[in-house]
Write a protein that holds these residues in place. Structure first.
Motif, PDB file in Angstrom:
ATOM      1  N   ALA A  75       0.847  -1.190   0.000  1.00 51.63           N
ATOM      2  CA  ALA A  75       0.000   0.000   0.000  1.00 51.63           C
ATOM      3  C   ALA A  75       0.884   1.241   0.000  1.00 51.63           C
ATOM      4  N   LEU A  76       0.438   2.246  -0.716  1.00 52.48           N
ATOM      5  CA  LEU A  76       1.204   3.478  -0.878  1.00 52.48           C
ATOM      6  C   LEU A  76       0.266   4.668  -0.736  1.00 52.48           C
ATOM      7  N   GLN A  77       0.653   5.609   0.106  1.00 50.37           N
ATOM      8  CA  GLN A  77      -0.075   6.861   0.223  1.00 50.37           C
ATOM      9  C   GLN A  77       0.902   8.007  -0.056  1.00 50.37           C
ATOM     10  N   LEU A  78       0.483   8.909  -0.915  1.00 50.48           N
ATOM     11  CA  LEU A  78       1.290  10.049  -1.318  1.00 50.48           C
ATOM     12  C   LEU A  78       0.501  11.322  -1.053  1.00 50.48           C
ATOM     13  N   GLY A  79       1.177  12.449  -0.980  1.00 49.42           N
ATOM     14  CA  GLY A  79       0.466  13.702  -0.792  1.00 49.42           C
ATOM     15  C   GLY A  79       1.378  14.899  -0.909  1.00 49.42           C
ATOM     16  N   PHE A  80       0.768  16.062  -0.977  1.00 43.87           N
ATOM     17  CA  PHE A  80       1.539  17.301  -1.062  1.00 43.87           C
ATOM     18  C   PHE A  80       0.727  18.436  -0.465  1.00 43.87           C
ATOM     19  N   GLY A 131     -16.063  12.517  -9.504  1.00 47.07           N
ATOM     20  CA  GLY A 131     -15.715  12.129  -8.133  1.00 47.07           C
ATOM     21  C   GLY A 131     -14.235  11.874  -7.965  1.00 47.07           C
ATOM     22  N   GLY A 132     -13.906  11.029  -7.000  1.00 42.27           N
ATOM     23  CA  GLY A 132     -12.518  10.726  -6.702  1.00 42.27           C
ATOM     24  C   GLY A 132     -12.066   9.428  -7.348  1.00 42.27           C
ATOM     25  N   ALA A 133     -10.819   9.050  -7.068  1.00 40.62           N
ATOM     26  CA  ALA A 133     -10.277   7.792  -7.596  1.00 40.62           C
ATOM     27  C   ALA A 133      -9.131   7.334  -6.708  1.00 40.62           C
ATOM     28  N   VAL A 134      -9.074   6.051  -6.455  1.00 43.32           N
ATOM     29  CA  VAL A 134      -7.962   5.416  -5.752  1.00 43.32           C
ATOM     30  C   VAL A 134      -7.641   4.128  -6.500  1.00 43.32           C
ATOM     31  N   ARG A 135      -6.524   3.516  -6.132  1.00 37.45           N
ATOM     32  CA  ARG A 135      -6.214   2.203  -6.707  1.00 37.45           C
ATOM     33  C   ARG A 135      -6.334   1.159  -5.614  1.00 37.45           C
ATOM     34  N   MET A 185      -7.437  14.954   2.725  1.00 37.36           N
ATOM     35  CA  MET A 185      -8.438  14.124   2.048  1.00 37.36           C
ATOM     36  C   MET A 185      -7.864  13.576   0.749  1.00 37.36           C
ATOM     37  N   THR A 186      -8.445  12.494   0.281  1.00 42.79           N
ATOM     38  CA  THR A 186      -8.005  11.904  -0.975  1.00 42.79           C
ATOM     39  C   THR A 186      -8.474  12.741  -2.160  1.00 42.79           C
ATOM     40  N   ILE A 187      -7.632  12.757  -3.214  1.00 40.69           N
ATOM     41  CA  ILE A 187      -7.969  13.415  -4.472  1.00 40.69           C
ATOM     42  C   ILE A 187      -7.586  12.480  -5.625  1.00 40.69           C
ATOM     43  N   PRO A 188      -8.205  12.659  -6.790  1.00 41.31           N
ATOM     44  CA  PRO A 188      -7.892  11.793  -7.943  1.00 41.31           C
ATOM     45  C   PRO A 188      -6.659  12.291  -8.691  1.00 41.31           C
ATOM     46  N   PRO A 241      -0.001  -2.303  -5.302  1.00 39.72           N
ATOM     47  CA  PRO A 241      -1.371  -2.448  -5.809  1.00 39.72           C
ATOM     48  C   PRO A 241      -2.412  -1.495  -5.234  1.00 39.72           C
ATOM     49  N   SER A 242      -2.135  -0.883  -4.091  1.00 39.25           N
ATOM     50  CA  SER A 242      -3.119   0.002  -3.473  1.00 39.25           C
ATOM     51  C   SER A 242      -2.494   1.389  -3.285  1.00 39.25           C
ATOM     52  N   ILE A 243      -3.138   2.407  -3.853  1.00 35.64           N
ATOM     53  CA  ILE A 243      -2.533   3.755  -3.886  1.00 35.64           C
ATOM     54  C   ILE A 243      -3.603   4.810  -3.623  1.00 35.64           C
ATOM     55  N   GLU A 244      -3.269   5.758  -2.748  1.00 36.00           N
ATOM     56  CA  GLU A 244      -4.120   6.911  -2.487  1.00 36.00           C
ATOM     57  C   GLU A 244      -3.249   8.170  -2.489  1.00 36.00           C
ATOM     58  N   VAL A 245      -3.841   9.296  -2.874  1.00 32.32           N
ATOM     59  CA  VAL A 245      -3.133  10.577  -2.872  1.00 32.32           C
ATOM     60  C   VAL A 245      -3.947  11.582  -2.055  1.00 32.32           C
ATOM     61  N   TYR A 246      -3.250  12.346  -1.189  1.00 36.93           N
ATOM     62  CA  TYR A 246      -3.901  13.257  -0.253  1.00 36.93           C
ATOM     63  C   TYR A 246      -3.402  14.693  -0.410  1.00 36.93           C
TER      64      TYR A 246
END
Length: 344
Positions: A148-153, A174-178, A205-208, A222-227
């Protein structure tokens, strides 16, 4: 080697053209609005070509004279496909500054065709997605078995009109995650958490963001979210908006919102370009619960885009990599982002 900047009179396109000139490059500036294009070209003393994307024959004839095009005219959901197809037909390397998930997926789907044509397809060679893509690659190196990977800026910089237009066009989706390797559509503000991006803890919060697509190809995680940071008020507003997202899919609504965006300034001020830094954060987690995280600070996103786009263009022209789809980190290495670090 001859190359072209298409959309060179937009806010970001002009920054890119100016930096290319500063580096001693001589790209041909192109776009459909001859008056705006001529003004930029004369100011920078660069050659220019009036060219529209809706004339495939003329577009291909123009691209056949160039080794590479740096595409800066969005929204890329409308402009990327004709440019990519023309590049594949003429053997012209393709770069752009998109952050749109669908465009990354489109380019990736043409990987084999690009290999056969000897054409590099590398969308996202600006702030979208150089720093976060390199962050993803570095975290993968530190934790090879990450699942799992979470990224953000976190940035205080104003959006350009082009970025804002793209954002409002996509609100209805809407939004999107993997999840488990697949991109999944989710509601706006789907997940929230508290994150220290580098300047103290903030609600996020998550963004696409584009990394939902690209980070998977860079890392195979395989699992990715961006904040991004968001106030509680904004989170609640977006979550309430989910019930009305269907309305935002109508083209007339998108056009109305884009006209409202036209009333905003073109982009960050000169002061913001020089002073507004961006905090980039990432965290990777393995199945056994082990996590690694890191942060770094980079220059203003639009300034980074002007540098990064030209740097990647020059890299391709000098190194002549094999054709195919690439992310910035796969093409230039995970340390590419270090050119844009700031020490504050």
């Amino acid at each position: 080697m001859s190359w072209m900047i298409y959309g060179a009179y937009g806010y970001t396109g002009e920054l890119i053209a100016a930096y290319a000139k500063e580096r001693g490059e001589q790209p041909v500036l192109a776009g459909r609005n001859g008056e705006k294009l001529k003004a930029v070209a004369e100011r920078l003393d660069l050659p220019y070509l009036v060219l529209a994307l809706d004339d495939p024959q003329k577009l291909r004839a123009a691209l056949a004279e160039h080794d590479l095009v740096l595409h800066c005219a969005g929204p890329f959901e409308l402009t990327a496909a004709p440019m990519i197809d023309a590049c594949l037909a003429t053997g012209t390397h393709y770069l752009d500054i998109t952050g749109e998930i669908d465009v990354f997926e489109l380019a990736h789907a043409k990987h084999e065709q690009a290999q056969q044509a000897g054409v590099v397809l590398c969308p996202g060679v600006g702030f979208d997605v150089i720093p976060t893509d390199c962050m993803a690659a570095q975290l993968k190196q530190q934790l090879p078995d990450a699942v799992a990977l979470q990224l953000g800026f976190d940035s205080t910089s104003r959006m350009s009109r082009g970025t804002a237009k793209t954002s409002v066009r996509r609100l209805g989706e809407g939004g999107a995650v993997r999840q488990n390797g697949n991109i999944v559509a989710v509601p706006l503000a789907y997940q929230t958490r508290t994150i220290d991006f580098g300047a103290g803890e903030k609600l996020a919060m998550t963004i696409p963001w584009g990394d939902v697509s690209t980070a998977f190809y860079t890392t195979a995680i395989p699992s990715i979210e961006v904040y991004v940071p968001a106030s509680p008020k904004l989170v609640k507003r977006l979550q309430r908006l989910n019930a009305w997202r269907w309305l935002l899919r109508f083209e007339w609504v998108k056009n109305y919102l884009q006209k409202k965006v036209e009333q905003q300034p073109a982009g960050p001020s000169e002061r913001q370009l020089e002073e507004a830094i961006t905090y980039v954060w990432g965290e990777a987690r393995a199945a056994n619960g082990k996590t690694v995280s890191q942060q770094f600070k980079v220059m203003n996103g639009y300034k980074l885009t002007s540098r990064g786009a030209v740097d990647v263009a020059c890299f391709i022209l000098q190194q002549q990599p094999k054709g195919g789809y690439y992310t910035p980190a796969l093409l230039c290495g995970a340390d590419l982002v270090e050119r844009y670090f700031v020490d504050v």
